[in-house]
Write a protein that holds these residues in place. Sequence first.
Motif, short mmCIF file in Angstrom:
data_model
loop_
_atom_site.label_atom_id
_atom_site.label_comp_id
_atom_site.label_asym_id
_atom_site.label_seq_id
_atom_site.Cartn_x
_atom_site.Cartn_y
_atom_site.Cartn_z
N ASP A 158 48.82 36.21 37.32
CA ASP A 158 48.35 34.84 37.49
C ASP A 158 47.82 34.78 38.91
O ASP A 158 48.58 34.93 39.87
CB ASP A 158 49.49 33.84 37.29
N VAL A 159 46.51 34.61 39.04
CA VAL A 159 45.86 34.59 40.35
C VAL A 159 45.44 33.15 40.64
O VAL A 159 44.37 32.71 40.24
CB VAL A 159 44.65 35.55 40.37
N PHE A 160 46.35 32.42 41.24
CA PHE A 160 46.11 31.02 41.59
C PHE A 160 45.63 30.22 40.38
O PHE A 160 44.68 29.43 40.47
CB PHE A 160 45.12 30.91 42.75
N GLY A 161 46.27 30.43 39.24
CA GLY A 161 45.96 29.67 38.03
C GLY A 161 45.03 30.37 37.06
O GLY A 161 44.84 29.90 35.94
N ARG A 162 44.44 31.48 37.46
CA ARG A 162 43.57 32.25 36.54
C ARG A 162 44.31 33.50 36.10
O ARG A 162 44.87 34.22 36.93
CB ARG A 162 42.26 32.67 37.24
N ARG A 163 44.29 33.76 34.80
CA ARG A 163 44.93 34.97 34.29
C ARG A 163 43.97 36.14 34.38
O ARG A 163 42.81 36.02 33.98
CB ARG A 163 45.40 34.77 32.85
N MET A 164 44.46 37.26 34.90
CA MET A 164 43.65 38.46 35.04
C MET A 164 44.44 39.67 34.58
O MET A 164 45.67 39.70 34.67
CB MET A 164 43.25 38.68 36.50
N ALA A 165 43.71 40.66 34.10
CA ALA A 165 44.28 41.96 33.77
C ALA A 165 43.55 42.99 34.62
O ALA A 165 42.33 42.95 34.77
CB ALA A 165 44.09 42.27 32.29
N ILE A 166 44.32 43.90 35.20
CA ILE A 166 43.77 44.99 35.99
C ILE A 166 44.21 46.28 35.31
O ILE A 166 45.40 46.55 35.20
CB ILE A 166 44.26 44.96 37.45
N ALA A 167 43.24 47.05 34.85
CA ALA A 167 43.54 48.28 34.12
C ALA A 167 43.06 49.49 34.90
O ALA A 167 41.99 49.47 35.50
CB ALA A 167 42.85 48.24 32.75
N GLY A 168 43.88 50.54 34.87
CA GLY A 168 43.47 51.81 35.45
C GLY A 168 42.60 52.54 34.44
O GLY A 168 42.96 52.65 33.27
N SER A 169 41.44 53.04 34.90
CA SER A 169 40.53 53.73 34.00
C SER A 169 39.84 54.86 34.76
O SER A 169 39.08 54.60 35.69
CB SER A 169 39.49 52.76 33.46
N ASP A 170 40.15 56.10 34.40
CA ASP A 170 39.54 57.28 35.02
C ASP A 170 39.63 57.27 36.54
O ASP A 170 38.64 57.51 37.25
CB ASP A 170 38.07 57.42 34.58
N GLY A 171 40.80 56.96 37.07
CA GLY A 171 41.02 56.95 38.51
C GLY A 171 40.47 55.74 39.23
O GLY A 171 40.45 55.71 40.46
N ALA A 172 40.00 54.75 38.49
CA ALA A 172 39.46 53.53 39.10
C ALA A 172 40.12 52.32 38.45
O ALA A 172 40.74 52.42 37.39
CB ALA A 172 37.95 53.47 38.90
N TRP A 173 40.00 51.18 39.09
CA TRP A 173 40.51 49.93 38.54
C TRP A 173 39.39 49.15 37.89
O TRP A 173 38.28 49.11 38.41
CB TRP A 173 41.12 49.06 39.65
N VAL A 174 39.70 48.52 36.75
CA VAL A 174 38.75 47.64 36.07
C VAL A 174 39.44 46.27 35.94
O VAL A 174 40.55 46.19 35.41
CB VAL A 174 38.36 48.18 34.68
N ALA A 175 38.77 45.23 36.42
CA ALA A 175 39.35 43.88 36.42
C ALA A 175 38.75 43.05 35.30
O ALA A 175 37.54 43.08 35.06
CB ALA A 175 39.09 43.20 37.76
N TYR A 176 39.61 42.31 34.60
CA TYR A 176 39.20 41.44 33.50
C TYR A 176 39.76 40.04 33.73
O TYR A 176 40.88 39.87 34.19
CB TYR A 176 39.76 41.93 32.16
N LEU A 177 38.98 39.03 33.37
CA LEU A 177 39.47 37.66 33.30
C LEU A 177 39.93 37.44 31.86
O LEU A 177 39.29 37.89 30.92
CB LEU A 177 38.37 36.66 33.64
N ILE A 178 41.05 36.73 31.70
CA ILE A 178 41.60 36.46 30.37
C ILE A 178 41.46 34.96 30.11
O ILE A 178 42.02 34.15 30.84
CB ILE A 178 43.07 36.89 30.27
N GLY A 179 40.72 34.61 29.08
CA GLY A 179 40.50 33.21 28.74
C GLY A 179 41.71 32.58 28.06
O GLY A 179 42.66 33.27 27.68
N ALA A 180 41.67 31.27 27.88
CA ALA A 180 42.76 30.52 27.25
C ALA A 180 43.06 31.02 25.84
O ALA A 180 44.19 30.96 25.37
CB ALA A 180 42.44 29.04 27.24
N GLU A 181 42.01 31.51 25.14
CA GLU A 181 42.19 32.00 23.77
C GLU A 181 42.64 33.45 23.74
O GLU A 181 42.82 34.03 22.67
CB GLU A 181 40.89 31.82 22.97
N GLY A 182 42.79 34.08 24.93
CA GLY A 182 43.24 35.46 25.02
C GLY A 182 42.13 36.50 25.08
O GLY A 182 42.40 37.68 25.23
N LYS A 183 40.88 36.07 24.98
CA LYS A 183 39.77 37.01 25.05
C LYS A 183 39.56 37.45 26.50
O LYS A 183 39.75 36.69 27.43
CB LYS A 183 38.49 36.39 24.52
N ARG A 184 39.14 38.72 26.64
CA ARG A 184 38.92 39.29 27.96
C ARG A 184 37.44 39.50 28.20
O ARG A 184 36.68 39.77 27.29
CB ARG A 184 39.59 40.67 28.04
#
Length: 77
Positions: free
Chosen positions: A8-34
């Motif tokens: 929870d980043v100041f009220g916004r839901r985010m997912a941070i995934a490790g991918s091939d030695g790098a980070w990929v950031a996603y925003l997660i909407g109210a319906e759960g879609k990324r």
Amino acid sequence: MPEEYRFDVFGRRMAIAGSDGAWVAYLIGAEGKRRRAGFEIPDFVTANELAQYLDDLFHEDASPERPGVVLLGVAQR
């Protein structure tokens, strides 16, 4: 096995995934879609530093109700 960190980043839901030695950031909407977030996380940031990095990046969004970044969970992908 790669991990995904949810925050929870100041009220916004985010997912941070490790991918091939790098980070990929996603925003997660109210319906759960990324969707891809519009920022990059350098590969030298460790998993233990993700919350602080997000806090530094988005600190302008802080409020009395949401004063910091909160780790919501870690999942194996």
